[in-house]
Design a protein around this motif. Structure first.
Motif, PDB file in Angstrom:
ATOM      1  N   GLN A 210      50.485   5.132 -64.511  1.00 17.22           N
ATOM      2  CA  GLN A 210      50.865   5.714 -63.220  1.00 17.22           C
ATOM      3  C   GLN A 210      52.177   6.491 -63.329  1.00 17.22           C
ATOM      4  O   GLN A 210      52.332   7.570 -62.741  1.00 17.22           O
ATOM      5  CB  GLN A 210      50.979   4.615 -62.164  1.00 17.22           C
ATOM      6  N   ILE A 211      53.116   5.949 -64.098  1.00  9.31           N
ATOM      7  CA  ILE A 211      54.403   6.624 -64.288  1.00  9.31           C
ATOM      8  C   ILE A 211      54.202   7.938 -65.046  1.00  9.31           C
ATOM      9  O   ILE A 211      54.781   8.975 -64.697  1.00  9.31           O
ATOM     10  CB  ILE A 211      55.375   5.696 -65.030  1.00  9.31           C
ATOM     11  N   GLU A 219      57.160  14.869 -60.810  1.00  8.38           N
ATOM     12  CA  GLU A 219      57.979  14.053 -59.908  1.00  8.38           C
ATOM     13  C   GLU A 219      59.360  13.836 -60.548  1.00  8.38           C
ATOM     14  O   GLU A 219      59.449  13.407 -61.702  1.00  8.38           O
ATOM     15  CB  GLU A 219      57.274  12.715 -59.655  1.00  8.38           C
ATOM     16  N   PRO A 220      60.453  14.162 -59.854  1.00  2.00           N
ATOM     17  CA  PRO A 220      61.781  14.172 -60.478  1.00  2.00           C
ATOM     18  C   PRO A 220      62.207  12.839 -61.089  1.00  2.00           C
ATOM     19  O   PRO A 220      62.758  12.819 -62.200  1.00  2.00           O
ATOM     20  CB  PRO A 220      62.709  14.574 -59.327  1.00  2.00           C
ATOM     21  N   ARG A 221      61.985  11.732 -60.387  1.00  2.00           N
ATOM     22  CA  ARG A 221      62.389  10.441 -60.950  1.00  2.00           C
ATOM     23  C   ARG A 221      61.605  10.143 -62.222  1.00  2.00           C
ATOM     24  O   ARG A 221      62.165   9.641 -63.209  1.00  2.00           O
ATOM     25  CB  ARG A 221      62.187   9.321 -59.930  1.00  2.00           C
ATOM     26  N   ILE A 226      61.128   9.270 -67.994  1.00  2.00           N
ATOM     27  CA  ILE A 226      60.442   9.472 -69.278  1.00  2.00           C
ATOM     28  C   ILE A 226      61.393  10.069 -70.310  1.00  2.00           C
ATOM     29  O   ILE A 226      61.355   9.696 -71.499  1.00  2.00           O
ATOM     30  CB  ILE A 226      59.196  10.357 -69.097  1.00  2.00           C
ATOM     31  N   GLU A 227      62.275  10.971 -69.893  1.00  2.00           N
ATOM     32  CA  GLU A 227      63.264  11.519 -70.823  1.00  2.00           C
ATOM     33  C   GLU A 227      64.134  10.399 -71.391  1.00  2.00           C
ATOM     34  O   GLU A 227      64.412  10.358 -72.595  1.00  2.00           O
ATOM     35  CB  GLU A 227      64.134  12.567 -70.112  1.00  2.00           C
TER      36      GLU A 227
END
Length: 303
Positions: A210-211, A219-221, A226-227
């Protein structure tokens, strides 16, 4: 012929491979749970059928989720209650009348990939599994390295490096691990670890897929998360690569389906390696669910 068994808690899978390492026949049956003799006989029955089909007795390799042989010669595998604590390798060899080679399933995964036609010329191949847990294996010159206690490749139970903790945020808890230690990288890099980190940062319960879907949607968050996770993965992997210096890292497990991983890691890894080190080739595992059978069969390709 080479017979490879991938034995898990729910199924026994057999693959029969010819001298060219091509699959000729496969079969799956349910794993007997309560009766050791039934467990051995189930394997022997598949071997007999394979011998009948091929017209010759094939070599037998077995991959299991655990320690193939403890100091007293018995198997340790919590998911195989019928066989755990028994002299499985010796008993199966006696029953079949031929040498049986047994290794853990992560080593078999790595061996399967190392013997891929494109990779077999590479001397040192590291397998990395990013899934429910973090693990893998090491193959040198076509042969798996088991170590003293069959724990070579338990990468998930190395501890979080200091710079990884800085990347996560110094207030990030040092998580207890099921192995009995604290701060194992598995708790942060596995699929459940990704979900735990998201909950820690955002107080929201999401799964790793999902993330990743949110990241793909921009999606910004999720992009920032992930970075940061990729930075931590590169730092942790950099420590392992400094120890092993492989020519190839093959990544399997559920998180290997995240395509951006294979673009991002080569860019990030140089910052975590010695200046003279070369970033190894990083590739997605090619053989999927068949890897366990393939690798087990290929235990007999070297002495």
């Amino acid at each position: 012929m080479y017979y490879g068994f991938d034995i898990g808690g729910s199924k026994i899978a057999l693959g029969v491979y010819d001298a060219g390492r091509r699959l000729q026949w496969e079969q799956r049956i349910a794993t007997p749970h309560d009766d050791y003799r039934a467990f051995l006989n189930a394997i022997a029955g598949l071997v007999a059928e394979a011998d009948r089909r091929t017209g010759e007795p094939g070599s037998v390799g077995v991959g299991i989720p655990g320690m193939p042989q403890t100091d007293d010669g018995t198997l340790y595998a919590a998911n195989l209650p019928a066989a755990s604590g028994k002299p499985f390798t010796a008993d199966l060899s006696d029953l079949l009348g031929r040498e049986v080679r047994v290794d853990n399933d992560a080593n078999c995964f790595t061996l399967s990939e190392a013997w891929d036609d494109e990779f077999r010329h590479l001397p040192v191949v590291m397998g990395l599994i990013l899934g429910t847990g973090v693990g893998g294996g090491l193959v040198v010159n076509g042969k798996s390295v088991t170590g003293r206690s069959y724990i070579t490749g338990e990468f998930g139970h190395t501890r979080l490096p200091v710079d990884a903790l800085v990347a996560l945020g110094r207030d990030t808890p040092i998580r207890p691990c099921g192995c009995g230690q604290r701060g194992c990288i598995e708790g942060y890099l596995s699929g459940p670890g990704v979900a735990w980190l998201w909950q820690h940062y955002y107080q929201q319960s999401l799964t790793a897929p999902q993330i990743i879907a949110l990241w793909q949607a921009g999606e910004p968050r999720a992009r920032a998360f992930i970075e940061r996770w990729l930075d931590v993965l590169a730092i942790c992997l950099g420590n392992i690569l400094t120890l092993l210096d492989p020519h190839l890292v093959v990544i399997g497990g559920g998180l290997s389906h995240f395509d951006f991983l294979f673009e991002a890691l080569p860019q990030r890894l140089p910052h975590s390696l010695l200046p003279v080190a070369k970033v190894p080739r990083i590739a997605r595992a090619r053989h999927g669910d068949a890897g366990g059978m393939r690798g087990a069969a290929f235990l007999h390709l070297t002495e």
